[in-house]
Design an enzyme around this catalytic site. Structure first.
Site, PDB file in Angstrom:
ATOM      1  N   SER A 127       0.869  -1.178   0.000  1.00 21.95           N
ATOM      2  CA  SER A 127       0.000   0.000   0.000  1.00 21.95           C
ATOM      3  C   SER A 127       0.902   1.223   0.000  1.00 21.95           C
ATOM      4  CB  SER A 127      -0.906   0.001   1.245  1.00 21.95           C
ATOM      5  OG  SER A 127      -1.770  -1.098   1.219  1.00 21.95           O
TER       6      SER A 127
ATOM      7  N   LYS B 102      -6.638   1.539  -3.426  1.00 25.04           N
ATOM      8  CA  LYS B 102      -6.378   0.999  -2.094  1.00 25.04           C
ATOM      9  C   LYS B 102      -6.577   2.069  -1.022  1.00 25.04           C
ATOM     10  CE  LYS B 102      -5.170  -1.672   1.276  1.00 25.04           C
ATOM     11  NZ  LYS B 102      -3.915  -2.415   1.401  1.00 25.04           N
TER      12      LYS B 102
ATOM     13  N   LYS C 173      -0.725   5.305   8.059  1.00 21.05           N
ATOM     14  CA  LYS C 173       0.008   5.721   6.857  1.00 21.05           C
ATOM     15  C   LYS C 173      -0.941   5.887   5.668  1.00 21.05           C
ATOM     16  CE  LYS C 173       1.649   2.412   4.614  1.00 21.05           C
ATOM     17  NZ  LYS C 173       1.294   1.437   3.577  1.00 21.05           N
TER      18      LYS C 173
END
Length: 310
Positions: A112, A186, A254
């Protein structure tokens, strides 16, 4: 493998397609294990070699660097933690995988990461007459083990189709658009997942405070409108206080941070993400409490701390 960009390799087959794998954490090790079990030769790189012990015992070869993996492979997967890790293992001019790609090789980054970095990787691969696909996944450790991951792929559509025999071992791949589209998908996925986790954990805490049997509560609502894949994967774990990670909560922080960063830096966008900002703040609370290596289901502990619940 084909020598020129735009000319595709031979069909993928265990007897002739060499697979490389960079990154053997919780998700990466499970995904690589499925490739290995399907009969493909597998060369792996792990920054912590002990994490690759089971794969090596099952027949994988251990390489000394990402560049070494690339030199021995036709298709190279990477599954690491953060964008700076992606930059290190793929783009480092000496040890990075792209430095040793053979013409016609295919690079698949399942981390990711940032859409802009995915586009940078794709440009670097094209300069080597190679192909690149950004293919982050969703489904957690259960999906990685069972081969039921949702794979969001950005890049050349024909390359994504050519990779189907490998993607089918891992889950269901959907082509989302040009380079970077997989990563954008994503990030959007993570916003939705984060909201589901917040709702599930908060609902469980409320049910508990009202004196309900929380197991019966989850069973009752699971087939209704509140039921979700998040509840299916994490509900029982929350009740059992099983906070082992499918992916670290620090990765969720994140990912949500990238969503907010992209929106803040895009003057052409009118999208405001108040939910993502709130969700990130809550998961950041877990990290601040020293629980950054827990799974995202551990968010229940933040609700408990806020409410003074033992």
């Amino acid at each position: 493998m084909a020598a020129n960009q735009g000319s595709y390799p031979n069909p993928i087959h265990p007897s002739r397609t060499r697979i490389g794998w960079i990154g053997t954490g919780v998700m990466g090790a499970a995904m690589a294990g499925r490739i290995l079990s399907a009969g493909y030769s597998l060369t792996i790189y792990a920054r912590t070699p002990s994490k690759a012990t089971s794969l090596v015992a099952s027949g994988a070869s251990l390489a000394s660097s990402p560049a070494s993996v690339a030199s021995l492979s036709d298709v190279i997967f990477s599954m690491v933690g953060h964008p700076h890790d992606v930059r290190s293992v793929l783009l480092d001019p000496v040890s990075g995988a792209i430095s040793s790609l053979s013409p016609g090789s295919v690079l698949i980054d399942c981390t990711s990461s940032h859409p802009a970095l995915a586009r940078e990787v794709a440009t670097a691969a094209r300069e080597k007459n190679c192909f690149s696909v950004d293919a982050p996944v969703s489904g957690g450790d259960v999906g990685a083990r069972d081969g039921t991951l949702a794979i969001m792929a950005g890049g050349d559509e024909e390359v994504v189709q050519w990779l189907s025999p490998l993607f089918d071992l891992l889950g269901k791949a959907t082509w989302m658009g040009p380079p970077g589209s997989g990563q954008s998908s994503k990030i959007a996925n993570q916003i939705a997942v984060a909201g589901s986790v917040v709702g599930t954990t908060e609902g469980i805490l409320f049910a508990r405070k009202m004196g309900l049997d929380t197991g019966a509560f989850l069973e009752a609502i699971g087939s209704g409108a509140a039921g979700s894949k998040v509840m299916e994967i994490f509900g029982e774990r929350i009740l059992k206080r099983d906070f082992a990670p499918g992916g670290f909560v620090e990765y969720m922080v994140k990912d949500l941070g990238m969503a907010l960063e992209i929106m803040d830096g895009n003057s052409d966008s009118a999208v405001v993400l108040p939910g993502a900002a709130l969700f990130r703040q809550m998961f950041t609370g877990m990290v601040a409490n020293g629980d950054g290596k827990m799974g995202i289901q551990g968010l229940i502990t933040v609700h408990e701390r806020i409410n003074g619940v033992e």
